[in-house]
Design a protein around this motif. Structure first.
Motif, mmCIF file in Angstrom:
data_model
loop_
_atom_site.group_PDB
_atom_site.id
_atom_site.type_symbol
_atom_site.label_atom_id
_atom_site.label_comp_id
_atom_site.label_asym_id
_atom_site.label_seq_id
_atom_site.Cartn_x
_atom_site.Cartn_y
_atom_site.Cartn_z
ATOM 1 N N GLU A 201 0.842 -1.192 0.000
ATOM 2 C CA GLU A 201 0.000 0.000 0.000
ATOM 3 C C GLU A 201 0.882 1.249 0.000
ATOM 4 O OE1 GLU A 201 -3.956 1.111 2.370
ATOM 5 O OE2 GLU A 201 -2.161 1.267 3.633
ATOM 6 N N ILE A 202 0.655 2.157 -0.939
ATOM 7 C CA ILE A 202 1.410 3.401 -1.028
ATOM 8 C C ILE A 202 0.955 4.332 0.088
ATOM 9 C CG2 ILE A 202 1.895 5.418 -2.457
ATOM 10 C CD1 ILE A 202 1.336 3.573 -4.900
ATOM 11 N N GLN A 203 1.901 4.794 0.884
ATOM 12 C CA GLN A 203 1.579 5.679 1.995
ATOM 13 C C GLN A 203 2.499 6.901 1.968
ATOM 14 O OE1 GLN A 203 1.639 3.488 5.702
ATOM 15 N NE2 GLN A 203 0.179 1.962 4.979
ATOM 16 N N ILE A 204 1.923 8.046 2.308
ATOM 17 C CA ILE A 204 2.695 9.285 2.376
ATOM 18 C C ILE A 204 2.348 10.022 3.665
ATOM 19 C CG2 ILE A 204 2.799 9.513 -0.132
ATOM 20 C CD1 ILE A 204 0.645 11.722 0.117
ATOM 21 N N ILE A 205 3.218 10.923 4.051
ATOM 22 C CA ILE A 205 2.870 11.911 5.068
ATOM 23 C C ILE A 205 2.424 13.141 4.294
ATOM 24 C CG2 ILE A 205 3.768 13.389 6.912
ATOM 25 C CD1 ILE A 205 5.489 11.033 7.788
ATOM 26 N N PRO A 206 1.183 13.619 4.494
ATOM 27 C CA PRO A 206 0.571 14.607 3.602
ATOM 28 C C PRO A 206 1.424 15.850 3.358
ATOM 29 C CG PRO A 206 -1.059 13.752 5.132
ATOM 30 C CD PRO A 206 0.271 13.217 5.583
ATOM 31 N N ASP A 207 1.219 16.411 2.141
ATOM 32 C CA ASP A 207 1.926 17.618 1.714
ATOM 33 C C ASP A 207 3.419 17.458 1.980
ATOM 34 O OD1 ASP A 207 -0.456 18.853 0.866
ATOM 35 O OD2 ASP A 207 -0.893 19.555 2.893
ATOM 36 N N ASN A 208 4.025 18.469 2.617
ATOM 37 C CA ASN A 208 5.433 18.340 2.991
ATOM 38 C C ASN A 208 5.576 18.336 4.510
ATOM 39 O OD1 ASN A 208 8.142 17.971 2.433
ATOM 40 N ND2 ASN A 208 8.579 20.139 2.116
ATOM 41 N N ASN A 209 4.588 17.771 5.192
ATOM 42 C CA ASN A 209 4.621 17.722 6.655
ATOM 43 C C ASN A 209 5.790 16.903 7.177
ATOM 44 O OD1 ASN A 209 2.276 19.164 6.393
ATOM 45 N ND2 ASN A 209 0.925 17.552 7.144
ATOM 46 N N GLU A 228 -8.223 6.449 -5.353
ATOM 47 C CA GLU A 228 -8.135 6.749 -6.780
ATOM 48 C C GLU A 228 -8.492 8.195 -7.096
ATOM 49 O OE1 GLU A 228 -9.878 4.917 -11.008
ATOM 50 O OE2 GLU A 228 -10.638 4.204 -9.066
ATOM 51 N N ASN A 229 -9.336 8.811 -6.277
ATOM 52 C CA ASN A 229 -9.701 10.213 -6.514
ATOM 53 C C ASN A 229 -8.688 11.190 -5.920
ATOM 54 O OD1 ASN A 229 -10.191 10.193 -3.768
ATOM 55 N ND2 ASN A 229 -12.413 10.436 -3.942
ATOM 56 N N GLY A 230 -7.605 10.667 -5.340
ATOM 57 C CA GLY A 230 -6.539 11.499 -4.796
ATOM 58 C C GLY A 230 -6.705 11.869 -3.337
ATOM 59 N N SER A 231 -7.822 11.517 -2.727
ATOM 60 C CA SER A 231 -8.014 11.852 -1.311
ATOM 61 C C SER A 231 -7.171 10.945 -0.435
ATOM 62 C CB SER A 231 -9.490 11.753 -0.936
ATOM 63 O OG SER A 231 -9.980 10.449 -1.164
ATOM 64 N N VAL A 289 -5.136 7.416 -12.630
ATOM 65 C CA VAL A 289 -4.026 7.830 -11.777
ATOM 66 C C VAL A 289 -4.302 9.236 -11.258
ATOM 67 C CG1 VAL A 289 -1.553 8.288 -11.650
ATOM 68 C CG2 VAL A 289 -2.410 6.416 -13.084
ATOM 69 N N PRO A 290 -4.377 9.426 -9.952
ATOM 70 C CA PRO A 290 -4.632 10.779 -9.421
ATOM 71 C C PRO A 290 -3.414 11.675 -9.585
ATOM 72 C CG PRO A 290 -4.229 9.254 -7.616
ATOM 73 C CD PRO A 290 -4.278 8.423 -8.868
ATOM 74 N N GLU A 291 -3.670 12.974 -9.645
ATOM 75 C CA GLU A 291 -2.590 13.942 -9.854
ATOM 76 C C GLU A 291 -1.545 13.878 -8.752
ATOM 77 O OE1 GLU A 291 -2.677 18.341 -11.530
ATOM 78 O OE2 GLU A 291 -3.194 18.325 -9.395
ATOM 79 N N ILE A 292 -1.951 13.552 -7.552
ATOM 80 C CA ILE A 292 -0.997 13.561 -6.442
ATOM 81 C C ILE A 292 0.147 12.587 -6.681
ATOM 82 C CG2 ILE A 292 -2.319 11.896 -5.056
ATOM 83 C CD1 ILE A 292 -1.369 13.420 -2.572
ATOM 84 N N LEU A 293 -0.117 11.430 -7.293
ATOM 85 C CA LEU A 293 0.962 10.475 -7.564
ATOM 86 C C LEU A 293 1.923 11.011 -8.616
ATOM 87 C CD1 LEU A 293 -0.590 6.894 -7.505
ATOM 88 C CD2 LEU A 293 0.518 8.175 -5.676
ATOM 89 N N LYS A 294 1.405 11.768 -9.571
ATOM 90 C CA LYS A 294 2.268 12.382 -10.580
ATOM 91 C C LYS A 294 3.087 13.510 -9.960
ATOM 92 C CE LYS A 294 -1.234 11.383 -14.096
ATOM 93 N NZ LYS A 294 -2.166 11.988 -15.093
ATOM 94 N N ALA A 295 2.457 14.308 -9.107
ATOM 95 C CA ALA A 295 3.154 15.418 -8.461
ATOM 96 C C ALA A 295 4.256 14.935 -7.535
ATOM 97 C CB ALA A 295 2.158 16.277 -7.690
#
Length: 361
Positions: A201-209, A228-231, A289-295
């Motif tokens: 599962e792809i996991q991130i810490i939101p934004d640049n937190n 999938e919707n980027g949320s 593919v949601p924009e967040i993964l591209k960004a």
């Protein structure tokens, strides 16, 4: 202690203020490159007008981030960015994070969001840097060399490994000028914060937190999964985005993988791993593919050339990420390369890191 004010004045004068010198809690200097706030549209063709995640910390937009100009070395338990040094290596993720944060408030291990912003800028501006990815030289331009700082025996052959930070030609900087960020392609891999996978599962810490010296441990509650919707949602939520193999693999071999919502081909042990060129990485049919993964440079933003940069994964257990490639990665190295198949405890002679700084966080 030496007075480094003259160094700061000289660096800023020579680079028109794009480079600066910052000082840690002990008063020692590091040379950094200022990277001004960008919208996603500034970095991705047809991207949104949203501020890129690298410039949002705890809900507040920051005007700039300051990236170490050079891969870091360690002195007295702290990370520093200066030219013609041998990069620190054999550090695991948590050690790299600690060396950066020991410098004081605002200092942190470069995050994946920050790395992605730089990588996308390079591509958008037709400035994909070369570097030490072929034993002291660049594989596509073997006349380009750095000053070797580390040699080793490879089954009876003496090979060149690491080169001194910033010792290559200007084509090894991110913008092709002396004012750029050096060695993002090769030399040593670089740990990045704020990204991991847990059982695929792809996991991130939101934004640049992740830049705010937060808990990035295995059990941190700050990790979020992506729909999938980027949320962003809690890990383990149904239909979050994941990496999975096309078919169930076995043995110590490389296998193609895709972006999915449900894993069906997890291997029975840790031997298999996924690998593909970044440009060829795709989602299964029907998945947007949601924009967040591209960004975040976790999926390609377009179908064009990405220099054969390579991306890897394992979808068993916790896997942290490091980027850029090393001295032997050849064409697989580059700003879009992502190595995501090792645990946070991994270390080695070709794995280092780079600190960054955001004032006021």
């Amino acid at each position: 202690m030496a007075n480094y004010d003259d160094l700061k004045i000289a660096v800023e004068a020579l680079t028109g203020g794009t480079n600066s010198v910052i000082f840690d809690v002990d008063g020692y200097p590091s040379i950094v490159v200022k990277f001004d706030k960008k919208q996603i549209a500034d970095l991705i063709t047809d991207g949104s007008a949203s501020t890129h995640p690298a410039f949002i910390v705890n809900g507040v937009e920051v005007p700039a981030i300051y990236i170490s100009k050079y891969q870091n070395f360690v002195m007295n338990g702290k990370a520093y960015s200066l030219p013609f040094k041998d990069s620190a290596t054999s550090v695991n993720f948590d050690q790299a994070k600690q060396y950066c944060e020991a410098k004081g408030a605002g200092h942190h291990l470069t995050t994946n969001a920050e790395w992605a912003a730089i990588a996308l800028w390079c591509r958008k501006n037709n400035c994909m840097p070369r570097g030490n990815n072929s034993y002291g030289k660049d594989t596509s331009a073997p006349w380009e060399k750095g000053i070797v700082t580390y040699r080793y025996d490879d089954n009876g052959t003496l090979r060149d490994g690491r080169v001194a930070t910033g010792s290559g030609p200007v084509s090894w900087s991110h913008d092709g000028t002396p004012a750029g960020i050096w060695d993002l392609n090769g030399n040593v891999y670089e740990w990045v914060g704020g990204y991991r996978t847990l059982d695929g599962e792809i996991q991130i810490i939101p934004d640049n937190n992740a830049a705010a010296q937060v808990d990035q441990g295995l059990n941190s509650t700050l990790w979020k999964a992506i729909l999938e919707n980027g949320s962003l949602v809690d890990p383990g939520t149904a239909d979050t985005l994941k990496w999975d193999f096309l078919t169930k693999p076995s043995g110590s071999t490389e296998n193609t993988f895709r972006l999915v919502k449900n894993i069906v081909n997890r291997p029975d042990d840790d031997s298999p791993y996924g690998g593909t060129s970044f440009a060829a990485l795709a989602a299964i049919e029907g998945l947007t593919v949601p924009e967040i993964l591209k960004a975040l440079a976790l999926m390609p933003a377009d179908s064009g050339d990405h220099g054969n940069d390579r991306i890897y994964m394992r979808n068993r257990g916790e896997r942290l990420g490091y980027r850029g490639g090393n001295w032997g990665s050849a064409s697989y190295a580059g700003v879009f390369s992502l190595y995501g198949y090792y645990a946070r405890s991994h270390s080695g002679r070709s794995l280092g890191f780079r600190s960054a700084f955001i004032p006021g966080i």
